[in-house]
Design an enzyme around this catalytic site. Structure first.
Site, PDB file in Angstrom:
ATOM      1  N   VAL A  57      -4.746  27.361 -19.356  1.00 44.64           N
ATOM      2  CA  VAL A  57      -3.995  26.721 -18.272  1.00 44.64           C
ATOM      3  C   VAL A  57      -2.807  27.622 -17.929  1.00 44.64           C
ATOM      4  O   VAL A  57      -1.944  27.889 -18.781  1.00 44.64           O
ATOM      5  CB  VAL A  57      -3.509  25.312 -18.672  1.00 44.64           C
ATOM      6  N   ASN A 111       0.749  30.317 -25.792  1.00 46.00           N
ATOM      7  CA  ASN A 111      -0.292  31.307 -25.551  1.00 46.00           C
ATOM      8  C   ASN A 111       0.011  32.024 -24.245  1.00 46.00           C
ATOM      9  O   ASN A 111       0.294  31.379 -23.232  1.00 46.00           O
ATOM     10  CB  ASN A 111      -1.666  30.622 -25.449  1.00 46.00           C
ATOM     11  N   HIS A 115       2.575  24.379 -27.300  1.00 45.78           N
ATOM     12  CA  HIS A 115       1.859  23.414 -28.125  1.00 45.78           C
ATOM     13  C   HIS A 115       2.762  23.053 -29.299  1.00 45.78           C
ATOM     14  O   HIS A 115       3.285  23.950 -29.975  1.00 45.78           O
ATOM     15  CB  HIS A 115       0.582  24.020 -28.702  1.00 45.78           C
ATOM     16  N   ASP A 161      -1.858  16.357 -25.985  1.00 38.64           N
ATOM     17  CA  ASP A 161      -2.987  17.213 -25.601  1.00 38.64           C
ATOM     18  C   ASP A 161      -4.265  16.362 -25.589  1.00 38.64           C
ATOM     19  O   ASP A 161      -4.488  15.540 -26.479  1.00 38.64           O
ATOM     20  CB  ASP A 161      -3.131  18.382 -26.588  1.00 38.64           C
ATOM     21  N   ILE A 162      -5.095  16.606 -24.596  1.00 37.12           N
ATOM     22  CA  ILE A 162      -6.318  15.800 -24.418  1.00 37.12           C
ATOM     23  C   ILE A 162      -7.363  16.118 -25.493  1.00 37.12           C
ATOM     24  O   ILE A 162      -8.254  15.310 -25.762  1.00 37.12           O
ATOM     25  CB  ILE A 162      -6.879  16.017 -22.989  1.00 37.12           C
ATOM     26  N   HIS A 193       3.239  26.576 -21.137  1.00 41.64           N
ATOM     27  CA  HIS A 193       3.325  25.372 -21.979  1.00 41.64           C
ATOM     28  C   HIS A 193       3.447  25.782 -23.437  1.00 41.64           C
ATOM     29  O   HIS A 193       2.983  26.850 -23.836  1.00 41.64           O
ATOM     30  CB  HIS A 193       2.095  24.475 -21.779  1.00 41.64           C
TER      31      HIS A 193
HETATM   32  P1  AMP Z   1      -3.948  26.971 -23.635  1.00 41.21           P
HETATM   33  O1  AMP Z   1      -5.188  27.509 -24.286  1.00 41.21           O
HETATM   34  O2  AMP Z   1      -2.703  27.385 -24.378  1.00 41.21           O
HETATM   35  O3  AMP Z   1      -3.883  27.294 -22.150  1.00 41.21           O
HETATM   36  O4  AMP Z   1      -4.032  25.417 -23.828  1.00 41.21           O
HETATM   37  C1  AMP Z   1      -4.231  24.490 -22.804  1.00 41.21           C
HETATM   38  C2  AMP Z   1      -4.274  23.118 -23.449  1.00 41.21           C
HETATM   39  O5  AMP Z   1      -4.229  22.155 -22.424  1.00 41.21           O
HETATM   40  C3  AMP Z   1      -5.529  22.847 -24.284  1.00 41.21           C
HETATM   41  O6  AMP Z   1      -5.141  22.527 -25.630  1.00 41.21           O
HETATM   42  C4  AMP Z   1      -6.180  21.647 -23.568  1.00 41.21           C
HETATM   43  O7  AMP Z   1      -6.768  20.734 -24.473  1.00 41.21           O
HETATM   44  C5  AMP Z   1      -4.991  21.038 -22.837  1.00 41.21           C
HETATM   45  N1  AMP Z   1      -5.322  20.283 -21.635  1.00 41.21           N
HETATM   46  C6  AMP Z   1      -6.079  20.678 -20.585  1.00 41.21           C
HETATM   47  N2  AMP Z   1      -6.144  19.711 -19.649  1.00 41.21           N
HETATM   48  C7  AMP Z   1      -5.401  18.678 -20.115  1.00 41.21           C
HETATM   49  C8  AMP Z   1      -5.071  17.374 -19.609  1.00 41.21           C
HETATM   50  N3  AMP Z   1      -5.524  16.939 -18.431  1.00 41.21           N
HETATM   51  N4  AMP Z   1      -4.285  16.578 -20.360  1.00 41.21           N
HETATM   52  C9  AMP Z   1      -3.813  17.002 -21.563  1.00 41.21           C
HETATM   53  N5  AMP Z   1      -4.081  18.209 -22.087  1.00 41.21           N
HETATM   54  C10 AMP Z   1      -4.871  19.037 -21.376  1.00 41.21           C
END
Ligand code: AMP
Ligand code: ZN
Length: 115
Positions: A95, A86, A101, A29-30, A99
């Site tokens: 996103v 989520n 976490h 995760d970024i 996915h």
């Molecule tokens: P969610 O709130 O469950 O949709 O989490 C989306 C996750 O994606 C967050 O923890 C972000 O930090 C992560 N994220 C968004 N863009 C990127 C990216 N380009 N590379 C890695 N992680 C990302």
């Protein structure tokens, strides 16, 4: 399609990959919320948990199998970790490509801090 995770899968957006097979991809995760914070995604674009169809059910197993591998790879299999999906507005999903976490590397605290 304007999906950041599809772009990561196709390689047009970079990621720090941890594990990949023909069905799933895992990367860091970024914006880590714990010392270990990986994301595990199916290569098929599915928006949310609500959109998982009968034909996609095996992908959920593939994701859990990848989680086992990632946990070992990142050294948290024994110390423990949390796998979170989520789904939708109240969960804070930002996103819309399903996915999971994988969080660990330190005690994560109870789900209900008041309990
Ligand atoms: P969610 O709130 O469950 O949709 O989490 C989306 C996750 O994606 C967050 O923890 C972000 O930090 C992560 N994220 C968004 N863009 C990127 C990216 N380009 N590379 C890695 N992680 C990302
Ligand atoms: Zn996507």
């Amino acid at each position: 399609m304007d999906c950041i995770f599809c772009k990561i899968i196709e390689g047009s957006v970079p990621s720090k990959k941890i594990y990949e097979n023909d069905k799933v991809l895992a990367f860091h995760d970024i914006q880590p919320a714990a010392p270990v914070h990986a994301l595990i995604i199916p290569k098929k674009h599915i928006e949310t948990m609500n959109d998982v169809a009968e034909e996609d059910l095996s992908l959920i197993g593939d994701i859990h199998q990848a989680a086992q591998i990632v946990a070992k790879e990142l050294g948290v299999a024994e110390s423990g970790y949390r796998l979170i999906n989520n789904c939708g507005k109240h969960s804070g999903q930002i996103v819309f490509h399903i996915h999971y976490h994988l969080l660990g590397g330190a005690p994560l605290g109870p789900l209900n801090p008041q309990a």
